[in-house]
Each structure stands twice: as structure tokens, then as C-alpha cells.
Enzyme design. Structure first.
Site, PDB file in Angstrom:
ATOM      1  N   ASP A  34      38.094  42.158  41.497  1.00  0.00           N
ATOM      2  CA  ASP A  34      38.741  42.609  42.741  1.00  0.00           C
ATOM      3  C   ASP A  34      37.897  43.517  43.614  1.00  0.00           C
ATOM      4  OD1 ASP A  34      40.807  41.179  41.651  1.00  0.00           O
ATOM      5  OD2 ASP A  34      42.069  42.897  41.224  1.00  0.00           O
ATOM      6  N   LYS A  79      44.155  35.585  41.290  1.00  0.00           N
ATOM      7  CA  LYS A  79      45.209  36.063  40.413  1.00  0.00           C
ATOM      8  C   LYS A  79      46.321  36.722  41.217  1.00  0.00           C
ATOM      9  CE  LYS A  79      42.597  40.289  39.213  1.00  0.00           C
ATOM     10  NZ  LYS A  79      43.561  41.383  39.352  1.00  0.00           N
ATOM     11  N   ALA A 107      37.393  46.944  40.426  1.00  0.00           N
ATOM     12  CA  ALA A 107      38.429  47.903  40.816  1.00  0.00           C
ATOM     13  C   ALA A 107      39.815  47.339  40.477  1.00  0.00           C
ATOM     14  CB  ALA A 107      38.335  48.185  42.317  1.00  0.00           C
ATOM     15  N   THR A 108      40.763  48.204  40.257  1.00  0.00           N
ATOM     16  CA  THR A 108      40.561  49.629  40.051  1.00  0.00           C
ATOM     17  C   THR A 108      40.463  49.899  38.542  1.00  0.00           C
ATOM     18  OG1 THR A 108      42.946  50.117  39.983  1.00  0.00           O
ATOM     19  CG2 THR A 108      41.858  50.270  42.128  1.00  0.00           C
ATOM     20  N   CYS A 134      43.531  46.960  37.472  1.00  0.00           N
ATOM     21  CA  CYS A 134      43.099  45.607  37.140  1.00  0.00           C
ATOM     22  C   CYS A 134      41.906  45.568  36.194  1.00  0.00           C
ATOM     23  CB  CYS A 134      42.804  44.844  38.420  1.00  0.00           C
ATOM     24  SG  CYS A 134      44.264  44.640  39.472  1.00  0.00           S
TER      25      CYS A 134
END
Length: 221
Positions: free
Chosen positions: A31, A119, A147-148, A152
């Protein structure tokens, strides 16, 4: 800094052992999308230092043929009212499919031949084809960045070890919105689920691998 009493408690319970390093790692970038890395968005924070450290790690991985896999959170309009997580984490609803917020940060130079896993939850494994992708690549170790740290990344690390992957987390390559949750999660992951290491150690590990080349079967395919 973790207090000595806490460290002693975890040591007495048998936590904190090191994981093995395999010979076929992959780098999972969780992410690092604009919805997390561009502080003009309410869901994001300034992650410039962590992006730069990850960029250096990705350069080393690519030079050795180590697979790089990205994840992004993206929701379609129907999911905005049906995903239970969004009732708790309402800010995540801004991560709409097709928006800039769900694009991988261009500073990481994602390549066309690198997978992007979409996701809708915290873990990179839950409800995604990640496990199949890793199995197909014959990965034996996972290096997790992104992150974070407390969200995640941690969820993905827990599922990684539960899926059988020794997991490494370069501390300079993960970021959070606040220091407290970041530090607590690094401690927790290092004691229970992964080795939290310096990025220099991760670089030395990757650079020490033999350069991967396509097998005959892969060339014929």
C-alpha cells in the site's frame, strides 16, 4: 525504547528468536499508494524517507531478479456500503478504484512485469491471489515494506508467517501515521512474527543472492 522489564518478560516467554533466510525471497510492497504517501490526502502522511529506502531496496532486488509485488486497497461503489471494515475505518472509503489514491507511488517505479495485488482488507493475503503468486514463484522468504506499520503491514506479516513464510521487515521501509503505533507494532512483529531489521541488512541479504535467470522451462513457456 522498550523498557528492560518488558524485554525480560518476552525473553522469558521464548519470543524474539530469529527466522531463517531462504534463497528465493520476494519483496512485498504494501500500500505505498498515493492515498497513503501523499499528505495532501487525509488518509496519508509524509512517507518520503520510507519510500526512498524502499526504492533502494527495490533496485537491489530487481538487479538480482528478486520478484517485487505491490498491493493497493481499492473499492468499487458497491463495496463502499458492504465492507464491514469501512464502518470502522471510514477514511478508507476514499480509496475508490480508478482514483489517484489507489495508484502506486511513482517514486517506486513499478514495472509492467511486477504484480499489483488489489485488496479490500488489511492483509495482503486475505481474499487475494497473493499466496498463489508466491507459490508460483517458489518464494521461500518474504521481505515486507510499506504502510501502515500498525495496520496493513502488520496484518500482512502475521498472515505471511501463518502461511509458512519466514518474514523480514526493514524498519526504514515501513511507515505509519503516528510514531506510537509504529514503534509498538515493530516491537510486536519482531518478538512474535518476523525479524525487524535495518535496511542495510536487507540490502546485504539481497545483494548476496545469486542473480536469478529464467529456467529453460520458463524460456520455452
Amino acid at each position: 525504547m522498550v523498557d528492560p522489564e518488558t524485554l525480560a518478560t518476552y525473553d522469558r516467554a521464548g519470543f524474539g528468536a530469529s527466522v531463517r533466510r531462504g534463497v528465493r525471497p520476494a519483496v512485498l510492497v504494501v500500500d505505498f499508494t498515493y492515498g497513503f504517501t501523499d499528505p495532501t490526502y487525509p488518509t496519508a502522511a509524509d512517507m518520503t524517507a520510507q519510500i526512498e529506502a524502499t526504492r533502494v531496496l527495490l533496485e537491489a532486488a530487481r538487479s538480482k531478479g528478486v520478484p517485487v509485488i505491490f498491493t493497493t486497497i481499492a473499492y468499487d461503489r458497491g463495496q463502499l456500503t458492504s465492507i464491514a471494515w469501512l464502518q470502522k475505518a471510514r477514511g478508507m472509503a476514499a480509496l475508490e478504484a480508478g482514483s489517484r489514491l489507489v495508484e502506486i507511488d511513482e517514486r517506486l517505479s513499478p514495472r509492467d512485469d511486477e504484480s499489483i495485488i488489489v485488496k479490500t482488507g488489511a492483509s495482503a493475503f486475505f481474499g487475494t491471489p497473493l499466496a498463489s503468486v508466491l507459490a508460483g514463484l517458489q518464494v521461500d522468504t518474504l521481505i515486507v515494506t510499506g504502510a501502515t506499520t500498525s495496520g496493513c503491514v502488520r496484518a500482512s506479516v502475521v498472515d505471511a508467517v501463518q502461511s509458512g513464510y519466514p518474514t523480514l521487515v526493514p524498519r526504514q521501509c515501513v511507515a505509519d501515521r503516528a510514531q506510537g503505533p509504529h514503534d509498538a507494532s515493530l516491537f510486536d512483529m519482531n518478538e512474535k512474527y518476523a525479524d525487524v531489521i535495518d535496511v542495510d541488512e536487507a540490502l546485504a541479504y539481497v545483494r548476496g543472492l545469486p542473480t536469478s535467470t529464467p529456467s529453460d522451462a520458463e524460456v520455452l513457456a
